[in-house]
Design a protein around this motif. Structure first.
Motif, PDB file in Angstrom:
ATOM      1  N   PHE A   1     -18.691  49.390   2.628  1.00 40.85           N
ATOM      2  CA  PHE A   1     -17.799  48.911   1.905  1.00 40.85           C
ATOM      3  C   PHE A   1     -17.388  47.409   2.395  1.00 40.85           C
ATOM      4  O   PHE A   1     -18.192  46.862   3.309  1.00 40.85           O
ATOM      5  CB  PHE A   1     -16.489  49.606   2.682  1.00 40.85           C
ATOM      6  N   CYS A   2     -16.807  46.739   1.502  1.00 43.09           N
ATOM      7  CA  CYS A   2     -16.628  45.333   1.612  1.00 43.09           C
ATOM      8  C   CYS A   2     -15.261  44.863   1.168  1.00 43.09           C
ATOM      9  O   CYS A   2     -14.643  45.745   0.141  1.00 43.09           O
ATOM     10  CB  CYS A   2     -17.602  44.414   0.830  1.00 43.09           C
ATOM     11  N   ARG A   3     -14.712  44.056   1.753  1.00 43.14           N
ATOM     12  CA  ARG A   3     -13.292  43.562   1.273  1.00 43.14           C
ATOM     13  C   ARG A   3     -13.403  42.700   0.026  1.00 43.14           C
ATOM     14  O   ARG A   3     -12.838  42.684  -0.835  1.00 43.14           O
ATOM     15  CB  ARG A   3     -12.835  42.746   2.215  1.00 43.14           C
TER      16      ARG A   3
ATOM     17  N   LEU B   1     -16.448  41.238  -2.920  1.00 42.17           N
ATOM     18  CA  LEU B   1     -17.430  41.579  -3.569  1.00 42.17           C
ATOM     19  C   LEU B   1     -18.166  40.310  -4.161  1.00 42.17           C
ATOM     20  O   LEU B   1     -17.844  39.853  -5.222  1.00 42.17           O
ATOM     21  CB  LEU B   1     -17.424  42.486  -4.852  1.00 42.17           C
ATOM     22  N   CYS B   2     -19.371  39.751  -3.392  1.00 36.91           N
ATOM     23  CA  CYS B   2     -19.909  38.624  -3.817  1.00 36.91           C
ATOM     24  C   CYS B   2     -20.662  38.725  -5.142  1.00 36.91           C
ATOM     25  O   CYS B   2     -21.392  39.904  -5.176  1.00 36.91           O
ATOM     26  CB  CYS B   2     -20.783  38.128  -2.531  1.00 36.91           C
ATOM     27  N   TRP B   3     -20.796  37.788  -5.986  1.00 34.71           N
ATOM     28  CA  TRP B   3     -21.459  38.125  -7.166  1.00 34.71           C
ATOM     29  C   TRP B   3     -22.959  38.080  -7.005  1.00 34.71           C
ATOM     30  O   TRP B   3     -23.425  38.968  -8.001  1.00 34.71           O
ATOM     31  CB  TRP B   3     -20.918  36.863  -8.452  1.00 34.71           C
ATOM     32  N   PHE B   4     -23.300  37.406  -6.043  1.00 38.33           N
ATOM     33  CA  PHE B   4     -24.917  37.546  -5.931  1.00 38.33           C
ATOM     34  C   PHE B   4     -25.531  38.648  -5.325  1.00 38.33           C
ATOM     35  O   PHE B   4     -26.667  38.915  -5.364  1.00 38.33           O
ATOM     36  CB  PHE B   4     -25.397  36.310  -4.975  1.00 38.33           C
ATOM     37  N   CYS B   5     -24.651  39.441  -4.594  1.00 39.84           N
ATOM     38  CA  CYS B   5     -24.968  40.677  -3.702  1.00 39.84           C
ATOM     39  C   CYS B   5     -25.557  41.602  -4.514  1.00 39.84           C
ATOM     40  O   CYS B   5     -25.145  42.533  -5.257  1.00 39.84           O
ATOM     41  CB  CYS B   5     -23.767  40.990  -2.947  1.00 39.84           C
ATOM     42  N   ALA B   6     -26.851  41.956  -4.120  1.00 40.44           N
ATOM     43  CA  ALA B   6     -27.711  43.262  -4.418  1.00 40.44           C
ATOM     44  C   ALA B   6     -27.635  44.383  -3.474  1.00 40.44           C
ATOM     45  O   ALA B   6     -28.139  45.355  -4.011  1.00 40.44           O
ATOM     46  CB  ALA B   6     -29.131  42.784  -4.648  1.00 40.44           C
TER      47      ALA B   6
ATOM     48  N   GLY C   1     -23.251  46.724   3.211  1.00 35.93           N
ATOM     49  CA  GLY C   1     -21.755  46.495   3.246  1.00 35.93           C
ATOM     50  C   GLY C   1     -21.718  45.524   4.429  1.00 35.93           C
ATOM     51  O   GLY C   1     -22.325  44.672   4.930  1.00 35.93           O
ATOM     52  N   THR C   2     -20.318  45.758   4.777  1.00 38.91           N
ATOM     53  CA  THR C   2     -19.676  45.015   6.153  1.00 38.91           C
ATOM     54  C   THR C   2     -19.272  45.895   6.910  1.00 38.91           C
ATOM     55  O   THR C   2     -18.016  46.133   6.841  1.00 38.91           O
ATOM     56  CB  THR C   2     -18.664  44.075   5.401  1.00 38.91           C
ATOM     57  N   PRO C   3     -19.798  46.248   8.093  1.00 44.41           N
ATOM     58  CA  PRO C   3     -19.568  47.190   8.980  1.00 44.41           C
ATOM     59  C   PRO C   3     -18.179  46.547   9.672  1.00 44.41           C
ATOM     60  O   PRO C   3     -17.387  47.413  10.079  1.00 44.41           O
ATOM     61  CB  PRO C   3     -20.664  46.923  10.097  1.00 44.41           C
TER      62      PRO C   3
ATOM     63  N   GLY D   1     -19.478  33.187  -5.937  1.00 41.91           N
ATOM     64  CA  GLY D   1     -18.348  34.172  -5.903  1.00 41.91           C
ATOM     65  C   GLY D   1     -18.074  34.498  -4.295  1.00 41.91           C
ATOM     66  O   GLY D   1     -17.674  35.663  -4.152  1.00 41.91           O
ATOM     67  N   ARG D   2     -18.405  33.356  -3.737  1.00 38.24           N
ATOM     68  CA  ARG D   2     -18.393  33.728  -2.147  1.00 38.24           C
ATOM     69  C   ARG D   2     -17.789  32.239  -1.331  1.00 38.24           C
ATOM     70  O   ARG D   2     -18.572  31.466  -1.381  1.00 38.24           O
ATOM     71  CB  ARG D   2     -19.584  34.137  -1.465  1.00 38.24           C
ATOM     72  N   HIS D   3     -16.666  32.467  -0.793  1.00 37.73           N
ATOM     73  CA  HIS D   3     -15.895  31.184  -0.368  1.00 37.73           C
ATOM     74  C   HIS D   3     -15.913  31.476   1.033  1.00 37.73           C
ATOM     75  O   HIS D   3     -15.303  32.404   1.537  1.00 37.73           O
ATOM     76  CB  HIS D   3     -14.737  30.890  -0.917  1.00 37.73           C
TER      77      HIS D   3
HETATM   78  S1  SF4 Z   1     -22.613  39.739   0.899  1.00 35.18           S
HETATM   79 FE1  SF4 Z   1     -21.790  41.076   2.150  1.00 35.18          FE
HETATM   80  S2  SF4 Z   1     -19.500  40.844   1.911  1.00 35.18           S
HETATM   81 FE2  SF4 Z   1     -20.482  40.212   0.015  1.00 35.18          FE
HETATM   82  S3  SF4 Z   1     -20.804  41.771  -1.229  1.00 35.18           S
HETATM   83 FE3  SF4 Z   1     -22.657  41.875  -0.169  1.00 35.18          FE
HETATM   84  S4  SF4 Z   1     -22.182  43.156   1.708  1.00 35.18           S
HETATM   85 FE4  SF4 Z   1     -20.429  42.798   0.598  1.00 35.18          FE
END
Ligand code: SF4
Ligand SMILES: C[S@@+](CC[C@H](N)C(=O)[O-])C[C@H]1O[C@@H](n2cnc3c(N)ncnc32)[C@H](O)[C@@H]1O
Length: 448
Positions: free
Chosen positions: A57-59, A61-66, A110-112, A180-182
């Motif tokens: 889970f994440c709060r 959702l960064c666009w680059f994230c795979a 995700g984001t523990p 998409g990540r500030h």
């Molecule tokens: S980089 Fe981290 S916070 Fe961003 S979508 Fe991926 S897992 Fe979630």
């Protein structure tokens, strides 16, 4: 084609990252809950294992994230997820022989740290009760600095946290807009301070090169800010643009992505700056201060590779908990149902949630060992690694010779020792040892 441009093509080739052998896309339904339960019960009572808990889970959702992860605004799914993780831990506890201890516990995502402090405490207690950690166990977590506060840091410290990996990617505002990540430098520095104040001093920072609008000057500026934080380790991953797999990457402005040659320059610039500042390059994408455990492992040939990438973890059993988590046993791999709902259903039915996996043969073990040594040391002693598994080295020596005859400047073979000329090519060479060959489109497929 010049050597440089051919090598750029090679670097762009879509080859596995070899965080396991075989890669997880070759797992099948031949392994299910019963096999996984048998493998778990067969662990020796004096074994030291690793535990991995996946929080998908994440709060944001960064666009680059795979990474496989889902966004949530409310905490309700987190509470439901944790209830199921506790049930899964009870199942594992019931299967493991008495006496098994954990040498490493890792919380990943995700984001523990999306879990509120109270849930992190419950998770820490559940893990420690199910498989008690050894005195010097490494207890680690992945932290998004925008998703952490004092109660959560306190809960992690109470769990016995020894290491933290902090996500940064890039500090430049133009790059941050495009991905998409500030994330301000202050929030990252506050996380580092909060960890050190709680005696968690072993820190890693995750960065990416090859991001949209990333230039040498911008990357240098990010690296300088990271150096001010003085982490023991820095992971500098090449951004993997795979919008057909990670659909949110469709939001990434493709025209602003650096091309293959620009990526090489970015990577080399970072390597020079980091080594000038005392960091030792480790494998394809890590840097560590010379005293750090990972630098020591790399120096002494003890570096390993697992699903988290490079690791100092020596355990031959890894127990993965949570949706999509992968366990590794001496007999093979077992992966949990990837979707959170499907994983929860299986756990609620009081059975392991394994849906896929792989039974290792001696040949797989030998091939995996050659690839792991190549990825970790850049060198693999093919006859010795095959002898350890009781298999013939002939097919692997043949593949090595064929790779070198096709790509003479990227590797050498002497007395059965295969060595890459640069870590930049190691995945290409590993793919050849794996029996993959490159098609004209830069894709890899199994050779006939
Ligand atoms: S980089 Fe981290 S916070 Fe961003 S979508 Fe991926 S897992 Fe979630
Ligand atoms: C689980 S995330 C990190 C923890 C936390 N969620 C955060 O964002 O800070 C793991 C890491 O995977 C890397 N990663 C994600 N997507 C990637 C991609 N497309 N290519 C390369 N690395 C990627 C990033 O460096 C990221 O920090």
């Amino acid at each position: 084609m010049t050597t440089a441009s051919r090598n750029t093509t090679l670097l762009d080739a879509r080859v596995p990252r070899y965080t396991s052998y075989p890669p997880a896309n070759r797992f099948t339904d031949a392994v299910g809950a019963e096999t996984a339960a048998d493998w778990m019960a067969a662990i020796s009572p004096d074994a030291r294992v690793s535990l991995y808990a996946h929080i998908p889970f994440c709060r944001r959702l960064c666009w680059f994230c795979a990474c496989r992860t889902q966004g949530t605004r409310s905490d309700a799914p987190l509470h439901r997820y944790l209830d199921h993780l506790e049930d899964e831990l009870a199942l594992v506890r019931g299967l493991l022989p008495e006496g098994v201890r954990a040498d490493a516990i890792h919380l990943g995502g995700g984001t523990p740290t999306i879990l509120p402090g109270e849930l992190l405490s419950r998770l820490g207690n559940g893990l420690r009760e199910a498989v008690p950690p050894t005195e010097d166990a490494e207890i680690s977590v992945e932290i998004d600095p925008c998703e952490i506060d004092a109660p959560r840091l306190d809960a992690l410290a109470a769990m016995g946290l020894t290491r933290a990996s902090i996500g940064v990617q890039d500090f430049d505002p133009v790059v941050q807009d495009a991905i998409g990540r500030h994330q301000g430098a202050e929030v990252t520095a506050a996380t580092v301070e909060g960890l050190r104040a709680r005696n968690v001093n072993s820190l890693n920072v995750d960065l990416l090169y090859g991001l949209p609008h990333q230039t040498v000057a911008r990357l240098i500026s990010t690296l300088e800010r990271v150096l001010d934080l003085a982490p023991d380790r820095i992971a500098l991953y090449g951004y993997a643009h795979v919008p057909w797999m990670a659909r949110r990457q469709k939001l990434i402005p493709e025209a602003a992505l650096p091309d293959g040659e620009a990526r090489i320059v970015l990577n080399q610039t970072a390597r020079e700056l980091l080594t000038r500042n005392g960091y030792v390059p480790v494998g394809i994408d890590h840097y560590a201060l010379p005293h750090d455990k990972m630098a020591v492992a790399a120096r002494t040939g003890k570096l390993r590779r697992n699903f988290q990438g490079y690791t100092t973890d020596r355990a031959d059993t890894l127990i993965g908990l949570g949706a999509s988590a992968i366990s590794r046993f001496p007999g093979g791999y077992a992966q949990n149902a990837p979707a959170t709902g499907a994983w929860q259903e299986r756990i609620a039915a009081r059975r392991l949630a394994t849906t896929r996996g792989y039974v290792l043969t001696d040949e797989d073990r030998a091939c995996g060992a050659i690839i792991e040594r190549l990825m970790c040391d850049g060198v693999a002693d093919i006859p010795a690694l095959c002898a350890a598994e009781g298999v013939s080295p002939v097919p692997y020596l043949h593949r090595a010779r064929r790779a070198i005859s096709e790509l003479p400047d990227i590797a050498s073979l002497e007395d059965g020792r295969l060595a890459v000329t640069s870590f930049a090519y190691v995945r290409i060479v590993a793919a050849r040892i794996d029996g993959l060959s490159m098609s004209g489109k830069g894709r890899y497929s199994m050779a006939s």
